[in-house]
Design a protein around this motif. Structure first.
Motif, PDB file in Angstrom:
ATOM      1  N   SER A 163      20.081  25.487  29.489  1.00 52.74           N
ATOM      2  CA  SER A 163      21.104  26.089  28.631  1.00 52.74           C
ATOM      3  C   SER A 163      21.200  27.589  28.882  1.00 52.74           C
ATOM      4  N   LEU A 164      20.025  28.256  28.999  1.00 50.92           N
ATOM      5  CA  LEU A 164      20.038  29.692  29.273  1.00 50.92           C
ATOM      6  C   LEU A 164      20.643  29.993  30.637  1.00 50.92           C
ATOM      7  N   THR A 165      20.348  29.122  31.615  1.00 46.93           N
ATOM      8  CA  THR A 165      20.916  29.333  32.944  1.00 46.93           C
ATOM      9  C   THR A 165      22.433  29.209  32.922  1.00 46.93           C
ATOM     10  N   GLU A 166      22.922  28.185  32.244  1.00 46.43           N
ATOM     11  CA  GLU A 166      24.375  28.024  32.133  1.00 46.43           C
ATOM     12  C   GLU A 166      25.004  29.201  31.389  1.00 46.43           C
ATOM     13  N   HIS A 167      24.327  29.603  30.310  1.00 45.13           N
ATOM     14  CA  HIS A 167      24.851  30.746  29.560  1.00 45.13           C
ATOM     15  C   HIS A 167      24.855  32.002  30.422  1.00 45.13           C
ATOM     16  N   ALA A 168      23.748  32.212  31.176  1.00 51.41           N
ATOM     17  CA  ALA A 168      23.685  33.384  32.051  1.00 51.41           C
ATOM     18  C   ALA A 168      24.762  33.305  33.135  1.00 51.41           C
ATOM     19  N   LYS A 169      24.991  32.096  33.646  1.00 52.10           N
ATOM     20  CA  LYS A 169      26.026  31.916  34.673  1.00 52.10           C
ATOM     21  C   LYS A 169      27.399  32.241  34.103  1.00 52.10           C
ATOM     22  N   GLU A 170      27.677  31.716  32.915  1.00 47.07           N
ATOM     23  CA  GLU A 170      28.970  32.011  32.277  1.00 47.07           C
ATOM     24  C   GLU A 170      29.102  33.500  32.000  1.00 47.07           C
ATOM     25  N   ARG A 171      27.993  34.087  31.535  1.00 48.42           N
ATOM     26  CA  ARG A 171      28.024  35.517  31.246  1.00 48.42           C
ATOM     27  C   ARG A 171      28.256  36.328  32.508  1.00 48.42           C
ATOM     28  N   ALA A 172      27.570  35.944  33.599  1.00 50.89           N
ATOM     29  CA  ALA A 172      27.748  36.652  34.869  1.00 50.89           C
ATOM     30  C   ALA A 172      29.185  36.496  35.379  1.00 50.89           C
ATOM     31  N   GLN A 173      29.745  35.284  35.231  1.00 48.00           N
ATOM     32  CA  GLN A 173      31.125  35.063  35.668  1.00 48.00           C
ATOM     33  C   GLN A 173      32.090  35.907  34.848  1.00 48.00           C
ATOM     34  N   ALA A 174      31.841  35.971  33.523  1.00 42.19           N
ATOM     35  CA  ALA A 174      32.699  36.794  32.668  1.00 42.19           C
ATOM     36  C   ALA A 174      32.598  38.267  33.052  1.00 42.19           C
ATOM     37  N   ILE A 175      31.365  38.716  33.330  1.00 45.57           N
ATOM     38  CA  ILE A 175      31.179  40.115  33.727  1.00 45.57           C
ATOM     39  C   ILE A 175      31.865  40.383  35.064  1.00 45.57           C
ATOM     40  N   ALA A 176      31.773  39.416  35.998  1.00 46.51           N
ATOM     41  CA  ALA A 176      32.429  39.591  37.295  1.00 46.51           C
ATOM     42  C   ALA A 176      33.951  39.676  37.134  1.00 46.51           C
ATOM     43  N   GLU A 177      34.504  38.816  36.275  1.00 49.07           N
ATOM     44  CA  GLU A 177      35.948  38.873  36.034  1.00 49.07           C
ATOM     45  C   GLU A 177      36.352  40.198  35.400  1.00 49.07           C
ATOM     46  N   GLN A 178      35.545  40.642  34.422  1.00 44.71           N
ATOM     47  CA  GLN A 178      35.837  41.929  33.801  1.00 44.71           C
ATOM     48  C   GLN A 178      35.758  43.054  34.821  1.00 44.71           C
ATOM     49  N   ALA A 179      34.725  42.989  35.689  1.00 47.13           N
ATOM     50  CA  ALA A 179      34.596  44.031  36.712  1.00 47.13           C
ATOM     51  C   ALA A 179      35.785  43.988  37.683  1.00 47.13           C
ATOM     52  N   LYS A 180      36.229  42.772  38.012  1.00 47.19           N
ATOM     53  CA  LYS A 180      37.374  42.638  38.910  1.00 47.19           C
ATOM     54  C   LYS A 180      38.625  43.206  38.267  1.00 47.19           C
ATOM     55  N   GLU A 181      38.855  42.873  36.997  1.00 50.70           N
ATOM     56  CA  GLU A 181      40.018  43.405  36.290  1.00 50.70           C
ATOM     57  C   GLU A 181      39.943  44.927  36.190  1.00 50.70           C
ATOM     58  N   THR A 182      38.733  45.424  35.886  1.00 54.89           N
ATOM     59  CA  THR A 182      38.571  46.871  35.778  1.00 54.89           C
ATOM     60  C   THR A 182      38.842  47.555  37.119  1.00 54.89           C
ATOM     61  N   ALA A 183      38.325  46.942  38.204  1.00 56.24           N
ATOM     62  CA  ALA A 183      38.554  47.519  39.533  1.00 56.24           C
ATOM     63  C   ALA A 183      40.038  47.497  39.891  1.00 56.24           C
ATOM     64  N   GLN A 184      40.726  46.384  39.555  1.00 54.28           N
ATOM     65  CA  GLN A 184      42.155  46.299  39.838  1.00 54.28           C
ATOM     66  C   GLN A 184      42.927  47.343  39.043  1.00 54.28           C
ATOM     67  N   THR A 185      42.556  47.477  37.768  1.00 52.45           N
ATOM     68  CA  THR A 185      43.217  48.486  36.928  1.00 52.45           C
ATOM     69  C   THR A 185      42.982  49.877  37.482  1.00 52.45           C
ATOM     70  N   PHE A 186      41.724  50.143  37.870  1.00 49.41           N
ATOM     71  CA  PHE A 186      41.409  51.451  38.437  1.00 49.41           C
ATOM     72  C   PHE A 186      42.178  51.686  39.729  1.00 49.41           C
ATOM     73  N   THR A 187      42.290  50.637  40.559  1.00 50.29           N
ATOM     74  CA  THR A 187      43.035  50.769  41.816  1.00 50.29           C
ATOM     75  C   THR A 187      44.511  51.067  41.559  1.00 50.29           C
ATOM     76  N   ASP A 188      45.089  50.345  40.579  1.00 54.32           N
ATOM     77  CA  ASP A 188      46.489  50.599  40.233  1.00 54.32           C
ATOM     78  C   ASP A 188      46.680  52.017  39.712  1.00 54.32           C
ATOM     79  N   GLN A 189      45.785  52.437  38.841  1.00 51.62           N
ATOM     80  CA  GLN A 189      45.881  53.797  38.312  1.00 51.62           C
ATOM     81  C   GLN A 189      45.739  54.821  39.427  1.00 51.62           C
ATOM     82  N   LEU A 190      44.760  54.569  40.340  1.00 46.55           N
ATOM     83  CA  LEU A 190      44.573  55.503  41.451  1.00 46.55           C
ATOM     84  C   LEU A 190      45.799  55.531  42.349  1.00 46.55           C
ATOM     85  N   LYS A 191      46.403  54.351  42.570  1.00 45.24           N
ATOM     86  CA  LYS A 191      47.607  54.287  43.408  1.00 45.24           C
ATOM     87  C   LYS A 191      48.747  55.048  42.749  1.00 45.24           C
ATOM     88  N   GLU A 192      48.943  54.832  41.425  1.00 46.04           N
ATOM     89  CA  GLU A 192      50.000  55.550  40.714  1.00 46.04           C
ATOM     90  C   GLU A 192      49.754  57.054  40.725  1.00 46.04           C
TER      91      GLU A 192
END
Length: 348
Positions: free
Chosen positions: A194-223
């Motif tokens: 259960s902890l492994t699955e939770h950690a996996k879900e948490r890591a996936q959520a963090i990766a998605e958040q990091a991806k969104e943040t990087a995309q947002t930062f890239t768009d802002q930097l481009k603008e």
């Protein structure tokens, strides 16, 4: 006596401190219980005191006032006895338990009795091992004892399997512990999964958040880069226009500040580079110069002559702004005449 001490175990009284309730003086410690095996009853206990417990005193069971956790309070005076009499007291402790089929069942290690009446309710015997350390402890009711001696007790073979378990031994405890550990292991495995699955879900959520943040930062930097580029382009154009205007202003001011000394019709032109011309024949011999012709200018009317302000005998001095060539030409009529006749003169 307390109500919870109605049934006690023989081993719980051993080595207990005995105090006189009237003066709280120490009387000694419990050495052994005084029992009557024929009636399966406890009559009292033997207390030892003095140097190395040499002094023995006997308390009857009714003399016990209170049985506490750390001491026994008694009233009235005890009776003195000696060690030889104590050794002659009968007891079923440490007697072997045998079945009437000739099988050794175990060995008695303890018993339980009622504190008020002294009646023994169960004998406790270990099925195997030493002193109950390795074997299971079972309850042997006195009614199941067929006969007994100083070393052995006889019980029915049919009743051996019906004896109730009082306390499991090491083997059974280990088996039970193994089952508990197995259950705990399964539970821990499930929790780990259960902890492994939770950690996996948490890591996936963090990766998605990091991806969104990087995309947002890239768009802002481009603008921001595009905005900066446009601003730089606008600024460069403005600076270029300002430099052009400033340059034009400087040129206009330079042109305005320079006053040409020539009239517009007589302004000299930029001399062209000299080009080699074919040789010409030498001029004819110079004749006697005619002064009148050298100083005469072709003006139709003397009123139009700009040099009429000069007197006839006053020499001509050109203005300072005239070039040196014109000054020499005007002061030397001969040279001027020759210059005018020369085909290589750049001003013709």
């Amino acid at each position: 006596m307390t109500a919870e001490a109605d049934v006690v175990k023989q081993s719980d009284l051993l080595n207990q401190l005995v105090l006189d309730r009237n003066n709280m003086e120490e009387l000694g410690r419990v050495d052994m219980l005084w029992m009557y095996p024929a009636a399966h009853r406890v009559l009292g206990f033997i207390c030892k005191s003095g140097f190395l417990g040499a002094k023995k005193i006997v308390f009857k069971l009714p003399q016990i006032q209170t049985l506490g956790t750390n001491s026994i309070l008694v009233h009235s005076q005890p009776e003195e006895t000696d060690g030889e009499k104590v050794k002659q007291l009968d007891s079923l402790l440490n007697c072997e338990v045998w079945s009437d089929a000739g099988n050794k069942v175990g060995r008695i290690t303890d018993y339980r009795f009622q504190l008020k009446t002294g009646e023994i309710t169960q004998y406790l015997f270990v099925s195997s091992g030493w002193s109950g350390i390795t074997g299971d402890i079972y309850q042997l009711p006195p009614s199941r004892i067929i006969s007994f001696g100083r070393k052995r007790v006889l019980v029915p073979e049919a009743a051996v399997k019906s004896f109730e378990l009082y306390r499991p031994g090491i083997k059974q405890t280990l088996s039970k512990a193994r089952n508990i550990l197995k259950d705990d292991y399964i539970s821990l495995v499930k929790q780990a999964q259960s902890l492994t699955e939770h950690a996996k879900e948490r890591a996936q959520a963090i990766a998605e958040q990091a991806k969104e943040t990087a995309q947002t930062f890239t768009d802002q930097l481009k603008e921001e880069t595009q905005t900066f580029t446009e601003q730089a382009k606008t600024t460069s154009q403005t600076v270029a226009e300002q430099v052009k205007e400033r340059t034009q202003t400087v040129v206009d001011q330079a042109n305005t500040g320079f006053q040409s000394p020539y009239p517009p019709s007589q302004a000299p032109t930029t001399p062209e580079p000299s080009v080699s011309k074919p040789a010409v024949s030498p001029p004819p011999p110079a004749s006697t110069p005619q002064p009148q012709a050298a100083t005469t200018h072709a003006f139709a009317d003397e009123e139009d002559d700009p040099w009429d302000f000069l007197e006839e005998d006053e020499p001509f001095t050109p203005p300072p702004s005239y070039p040196e060539t014109f000054r020499k030409a005007d002061t030397n009529p001969k040279t001027k005449t020759e210059t005018e006749d020369d085909d290589d003169e750049p001003w013709i």
